[in-house]
Enzyme design. Structure first.
Site, short mmCIF file in Angstrom:
data_model
loop_
_atom_site.label_atom_id
_atom_site.label_comp_id
_atom_site.label_asym_id
_atom_site.label_seq_id
_atom_site.Cartn_x
_atom_site.Cartn_y
_atom_site.Cartn_z
N ASN A 1 0.84 -1.19 0.00
CA ASN A 1 0.00 0.00 0.00
C ASN A 1 0.88 1.24 0.00
O ASN A 1 1.65 1.46 0.94
CB ASN A 1 -0.89 0.00 1.24
N GLU A 2 0.78 2.00 -1.08
CA GLU A 2 1.42 3.31 -1.18
C GLU A 2 2.93 3.31 -0.95
O GLU A 2 3.44 4.08 -0.12
CB GLU A 2 0.72 4.31 -0.24
N PRO A 3 3.65 2.47 -1.67
CA PRO A 3 5.11 2.51 -1.50
C PRO A 3 5.68 3.86 -1.93
O PRO A 3 5.28 4.43 -2.93
CB PRO A 3 5.60 1.40 -2.45
N ARG A 4 6.58 4.33 -1.10
CA ARG A 4 7.32 5.57 -1.37
C ARG A 4 8.72 5.42 -0.82
O ARG A 4 8.98 4.52 -0.02
CB ARG A 4 6.69 6.76 -0.64
N TYR B 1 -6.40 12.12 -3.10
CA TYR B 1 -6.84 12.80 -1.87
C TYR B 1 -6.51 14.30 -2.01
O TYR B 1 -5.51 14.77 -1.49
CB TYR B 1 -6.12 12.22 -0.64
N TRP C 1 -3.43 16.26 -0.19
CA TRP C 1 -2.28 16.49 -1.06
C TRP C 1 -2.06 17.96 -1.37
O TRP C 1 -1.18 18.33 -2.15
CB TRP C 1 -2.47 15.74 -2.39
N GLU D 1 -8.18 4.20 -4.58
CA GLU D 1 -8.48 4.88 -3.32
C GLU D 1 -8.77 6.33 -3.66
O GLU D 1 -7.98 6.95 -4.39
CB GLU D 1 -7.29 4.90 -2.35
N TRP E 1 -12.28 5.09 -0.90
CA TRP E 1 -11.79 4.80 0.46
C TRP E 1 -12.77 5.43 1.42
O TRP E 1 -12.90 6.64 1.40
CB TRP E 1 -10.39 5.38 0.68
C1 LIG Z 1 5.30 5.86 3.70
O1 LIG Z 1 5.78 5.68 4.98
C2 LIG Z 1 6.79 6.61 5.32
C3 LIG Z 1 7.34 6.22 6.69
O2 LIG Z 1 6.70 5.15 7.26
C4 LIG Z 1 6.26 8.07 5.29
O3 LIG Z 1 7.28 8.98 5.58
C5 LIG Z 1 5.71 8.31 3.91
O4 LIG Z 1 5.10 9.57 3.87
C6 LIG Z 1 4.72 7.22 3.59
N1 LIG Z 1 4.26 7.44 2.28
C7 LIG Z 1 3.02 7.25 2.00
C8 LIG Z 1 2.63 7.49 0.62
O5 LIG Z 1 2.23 6.88 2.80
#
Ligand SMILES: *[C@@H]1O[C@H](CO)[C@@H](O)[C@H](O)[C@H]1NC(C)=O
Ligand SMILES: *[C@@H]1O[C@H](CO)[C@@H](O)[C@H](O)[C@H]1NC(C)=O
Ligand SMILES: *[C@@H]1O[C@H](CO)[C@@H](O)[C@H](O)[C@H]1NC(C)=O
Ligand SMILES: *[C@@H]1O[C@H](CO)[C@@H](O)[C@H](O)[C@H]1NC(C)=O
Ligand SMILES: *[C@@H]1O[C@H](CO)[C@@H](O)[C@H](O)[C@H]1NC(C)=O
Length: 426
Positions: free
Chosen positions: A193-196, A277, A281, A312, A343
């Site tokens: 979910n939402e990798p960054r 969102y 955002w 979502e 969502w």
């Molecule tokens: C992913 O998680 C990291 C730290 O857990 C956070 O800094 C980052 O904003 C998160 N990104 C999203 C898209 O949730």
């Protein structure tokens, strides 16, 4: 409201006769099921993994009422609460997997079996960028990492994550006797979910993380899933950020570490995912921006030739949802976007769900959900027929379809989405 519930009950009976045991496929820019187009609106209910069996049933009942045939939920839970699917073992320095039917992964057997019974397909997400329910930082910190993005690069973390994936895909459902990798109730797998590059757990992104790092990880993990499971679609579960030059908008400039187009072109990725969102955002209630964001993803869908889901989206009040969702939905319906999922779906017994949550009892639920859900199903042409049926309140018209129709509902205390450069979870 009583009237509505009666009508919905009649619709539910009708829909329950519709079942499908085929795998969802990606065919060009759309999903197909039983060789028919499968456009849909779905929803999220991340909390199924910890919900009671009654709550699981309530979510599916709500999903069917609202004509939502696909639900997205989590299949991870690391070291939290009384339910845990994986936990760090400090003696062996490995993750222990818990298969127990009450406290462990066995809970998902019921979630999947009941989805099948309800005619609902499940998108299952294998870990979380956010620290909710463990997520990436649970791996990273336990394996001695310093940065959030070591999740994508450190060999023993990747091996541990792959071991969990293999375990899940090869799990034999104790209630159905069907291996997860062979179960058509599962729509597809999502890597995270939402990798960054950055997370939410208090450890930072390293200076070396960029779109290429996550691209390489996506390629590796999605190929690994395909090496075990050739039945199911595979996607990322990301927010759909672009990696364009000449922009300083973080959702377009590659900064968070995602290149939507490059990732979607990978042969082991079957469909694209994006989130929306605008408030979180930094775009407020700007529908011009929202419609451009949707259009840009439809353009990628069409250029690359794979379906894309807006999986979502949320706004924080019922009034805002009622004012803006119909505008967004209109473009989703006309643009050829393959699918969407709001969502998220709530049920009354699930406390603590976030402000984006929609309940089947909301006065505006037709405007925010049902009208659009029916419009998406209507795009499935011959596979959708209109039937008139009697209910206790008189005669009502319901739509039935050869694709599963569902509703989802769920509430949760934590959430994983939303946000701008700072991103928040609850
Ligand atoms: C992913 O998680 C990291 C730290 O857990 C956070 O800094 C980052 O904003 C998160 N990104 C999203 C898209 O949730
Ligand atoms: C899964 O379990 C069922 C019984 O619960 C069994 O009949 C079946 O052979 C198992 N499948 C595999 C591949 O082991
Ligand atoms: C993102 O864009 C940069 C600059 O054009 C490029 O170097 C990088 O390879 C792109 N990322 C991916 C995953 O293609
Ligand atoms: C709304 O978004 C559009 C497209 O990004 C932008 O051009 C416009 O300036 C925005 N309007 C406001 C009031 O911010
Ligand atoms: C939703 O639409 C149905 C069918 O048209 C109608 O019977 C019901 O009253 C509506 N619900 C609300 C809350 O407006």
């Amino acid at each position: 409201m009583k009237v509505l519930l009666s009508i919905l009950a009649a619709a539910t009976v009708l829909v329950q006769t519709v079942t499908s045991d085929s795998f969802v496929k990606a065919t060009g820019t759309k999903f197909t099921l039983n060789n028919q187009p499968f456009y849909f609106e779905g929803s999220n209910a991340y909390y199924l993994m910890t919900a009671s069996q009654q709550q699981v049933q309530d979510v599916y009942t709500a999903a069917k009422q609202l004509h939502l045939p696909v639900m997205r939920t989590w299949i991870f839970n690391l070291g939290t609460n009384n339910v845990w699917f994986q936990q760090w073992n400090s003696a062996t320095k490995t993750m222990t997997i818990n298969d127990d039917a009450t406290t462990g992964l066995g809970r998902m057997d019921y979630v999947i079996q009941q989805a099948q019974a309800a005619g609902i397909k499940l998108i299952l997400t294998l870990t979380n960028n956010w620290s909710d329910y463990g997520g990436m930082d649970y791996y990273t910190t336990n394996f001695g990492g310093t940065y959030h993005d070591q999740f994508y690069t450190q060999a023993n973390i990747i091996a541990s994550y792959k071991a969990y994936i293999s375990h899940v895909l090869n799990r034999n459902n104790t209630l159905t006797g069907v291996l997860y990798k062979n179960d058509p109730t599962i729509f597809g797998w999502e890597l995270a979910n939402e990798p960054r590059c950055g997370g939410s757990g208090g450890i930072p992104a390293s200076s070396s993380c960029n779109t290429n790092v996550i691209y390489n990880w996506v390629n590796d993990i999605s190929s690994y899933i395909k090496s075990i499971d050739t039945n199911h679609l595979v996607a990322i579960g990301d927010e759909g950020f672009f990696n364009h030059t000449g922009t300083s908008e973080y959702v377009y400039d590659g900064g968070p570490g995602i290149d939507f187009d490059a990732n979607l072109k990978l042969s082991s990725i079957d469909f694209g995912t994006f989130h929306l969102y605008p408030e979180g955002w930094g775009y407020g209630t700007n529908d011009t921006w929202v419609l451009q964001w949707i259009s840009d993803h439809v353009a990628s869908q069409n250029a690359i030739g794979k379906p894309v889901i807006l999986e979502e989206y949320g706004m924080s009040t019922d009034a805002l949802r009622a004012a803006h969702y119909p505008v967004w939905h209109s473009l989703m319906e006309s643009s050829g976007l393959a699918a969407d999922a709001f969502w998220e779906l709530g049920i009354s017994s699930q406390a603590g769900l976030d402000a984006n949550t929609i309940y089947p009892t909301d006065a505006t639920v037709n405007v925010t959900v049902v009208n659009h859900a029916l419009a998406m199903l209507a795009k499935n042409g011959g596979s959708t027929t209109t039937t008139t049926t009697a209910s206790t309140t008189g005669t009502t018209t319901t739509t039935t379809s050869s694709v599963p129709i569902t509703t989802t509902t769920k509430t949760t205390t934590t959430k994983t989405t939303t946000t701008s450069t700072t991103t928040t979870t609850t």
